[in-house]
Design an enzyme around this catalytic site. Structure first.
Site, short mmCIF file in Angstrom:
data_model
loop_
_atom_site.label_atom_id
_atom_site.label_comp_id
_atom_site.label_asym_id
_atom_site.label_seq_id
_atom_site.Cartn_x
_atom_site.Cartn_y
_atom_site.Cartn_z
N ASP A 16 0.81 -1.22 0.00
CA ASP A 16 0.00 0.00 0.00
C ASP A 16 0.84 1.27 0.00
OD1 ASP A 16 -2.23 -1.74 0.24
OD2 ASP A 16 -1.80 -1.90 2.36
N LYS A 19 2.41 1.71 -5.14
CA LYS A 19 3.11 1.11 -6.30
C LYS A 19 2.25 1.14 -7.54
CE LYS A 19 3.25 -2.87 -4.30
NZ LYS A 19 2.80 -2.47 -2.96
N GLY A 45 -4.08 -5.26 -3.85
CA GLY A 45 -5.11 -4.35 -4.34
C GLY A 45 -4.41 -3.13 -4.88
N HIS A 46 -4.50 -2.90 -6.17
CA HIS A 46 -3.86 -1.74 -6.77
C HIS A 46 -4.92 -0.74 -7.17
CE1 HIS A 46 0.12 -3.97 -7.87
NE2 HIS A 46 -0.08 -3.83 -6.59
N GLN A 175 2.34 -6.41 -2.64
CA GLN A 175 2.71 -6.32 -1.23
C GLN A 175 3.94 -5.42 -1.09
OE1 GLN A 175 2.09 -9.93 -2.32
NE2 GLN A 175 0.02 -9.19 -2.10
P1 IMP Z 1 -1.93 -12.99 2.78
O1 IMP Z 1 -0.99 -12.48 1.73
O2 IMP Z 1 -3.37 -12.85 2.37
O3 IMP Z 1 -1.60 -14.38 3.22
O4 IMP Z 1 -1.77 -12.06 4.07
C1 IMP Z 1 -0.59 -12.04 4.85
C2 IMP Z 1 -0.28 -10.65 5.37
O5 IMP Z 1 0.04 -9.80 4.26
C3 IMP Z 1 -1.47 -9.95 6.07
O6 IMP Z 1 -0.94 -9.13 7.09
C4 IMP Z 1 -2.09 -9.12 4.95
O7 IMP Z 1 -2.82 -8.03 5.46
C5 IMP Z 1 -0.84 -8.68 4.23
N1 IMP Z 1 -1.08 -8.35 2.81
C6 IMP Z 1 -1.26 -9.22 1.80
N2 IMP Z 1 -1.41 -8.56 0.64
C7 IMP Z 1 -1.32 -7.24 0.93
C8 IMP Z 1 -1.35 -6.06 0.14
O8 IMP Z 1 -1.50 -6.07 -1.08
N3 IMP Z 1 -1.21 -4.86 0.82
C9 IMP Z 1 -1.02 -4.81 2.16
N4 IMP Z 1 -0.95 -5.91 2.93
C10 IMP Z 1 -1.10 -7.11 2.32
MG MG Z 2 -2.36 -2.47 -2.05
#
Ligand code: IMP
Ligand code: MG
Length: 328
Positions: A16, A19, A45-46, A175
């Protein structure tokens, strides 16, 4: 000999960082033949603002929004139904989704993966089946894109794509570096590698990596189960002004000041050439919030210029830093 090259956009915090916005600006330059996602899946989420419209994508690379062929690389995991829904959503805006390509060896998220992920109570995952899918990949029990007949029209082989032609690729990370499964605060991480090494694991060799663009916000956010936010009433203001809610789950993001040691380490580990500092306008709206951490100590900078200089002086002087501050 002519060879393909790749420029990489990576988040230097916990996701977040904006990017999506930067990758979108770079894709709009017209320089790239392909845009590639190299890790993660629908957990990302972009958010992109294009011609006054807000567009949120989860899996599809931003190249499709610019008529550029776009690749979901083998490092990604795919929820087929969600992918088709996203393609339909994008067609609704008039984008040509036939430009999408999918690595034949990318892994597939199944209902079982989602069910398993939905039981998570410790990590605070996005419950999109991401972790369980990577688990099956490593256990060698997973399904791949080439096993799914509906994906057949999109399939490509990464070696042919990268090494049997000379093209310019933009690799769009998902991420952030501090959610990396190896280098993040395990177990509060995502299940993939999120740094520049992940690009190589999608078929590029190290000589093909040209520029690495790191992206940060001028404050920090994290979403997940660990306690991250300390108390400061200005954090609530930052959340509202910056709209710090998850693009995928809607969860409020935990807030803290910018951590320069974290950013410095991420820049070194990823060989960052350019660093974009986003959301300066948000911090500007919160009085005397020009705070950052150095060596775990809060440093209060007297004004915006001091804050910017402090960042520049802390990091490798060879890194080209750009501050951006347009609200949304
Ligand atoms: P997972 O990737 O769904 O397994 O989540 C693992 C951790 O990564 C959690 O703390 C999520 O909130 C975080 N996370 C996963 N994808 C994103 C992203 O795109 N932005 C921010 N945090 C993310
Ligand atoms: Mg995001």
């Amino acid at each position: 000999m002519e060879t393909s090259i790749v420029d990489v956009v990576i988040g230097m915090q916990y996701g977040d960082e904006g990017k999506g916005k930067i990758a979108n600006q770079m894709a709009a330059s017209g320089e790239y033949d392909y845009v590639l996602r190299f890790n993660g899946g629908g957990n990302a989420g972009h958010t992109i603002y294009l011609n006054g419209e807000k567009i949120v994508t989860h899996l599809v690379p931003c190249g499709l929004l610019h008529g550029i062929p776009s690749v979901i690389g083998n490092g990604c995991v795919i929820n087929t139904q969600k992918l088709f829904d996203e393609l339909e959503y994008l067609r609704g805006f008039g984008f040509d989704t036939s430009l999408l390509k999918i690595a034949e060896n990318a892994h597939i998220i199944t209902q079982e993966h989602i069910d398993e992920d939905s039981k998570d109570t410790t990590i605070g995952t996005t419950r999109t089946g991401n972790g369980p899918c990577y688990k099956d990949k490593v256990a060698r029990t997973g399904l791949r894109a080439k096993d799914i007949p509906e994906l057949e029209p999109y399939l490509i082989d990464m070696h042919t794509l990268i090494h049997c032609q000379s093209k310019k690729f933009l690799a769009e990370g998902a991420q952030g570096y501090w959610l990396d499964v190896d280098f993040g605060d395990y177990p509060y991480v995502t299940s993939s590698n999120t740094g520049v090494g992940a690009v190589l694991n999608n078929g590029f060799n190290y000589k093909q990596v040209r520029n690495v663009v790191g992206v940060i916000k001028c404050y920090s956010t994290y979403v997940g189960a660990k306690g991250y936010q300390k108390y400061d009433e200005r954090f609530e203001m930052l959340r509202e002004i910056g709209q710090e809610y998850g693009a995928t789950t809607g969860r409020p993001r935990q807030i803290d000041w910018l951590d320069l040691d974290e950013v410095n380490e991420a820049c070194k580990m990823n060989g960052v050439d350019f660093l974009i500092v986003n959301k300066m306008d948000v911090l500007r709206q919160v009085n005397s919030a020009w705070n950052l951490y150095e060596d775990q100590m809060i440093v209060n900078c007297s004004d915006e210029n001091t804050f910017m200089n402090r960042i520049a002086n802390y990091l490798d002087p060879l890194i080209d830093i750009e501050f951006q501050g347009q609200l949304h």
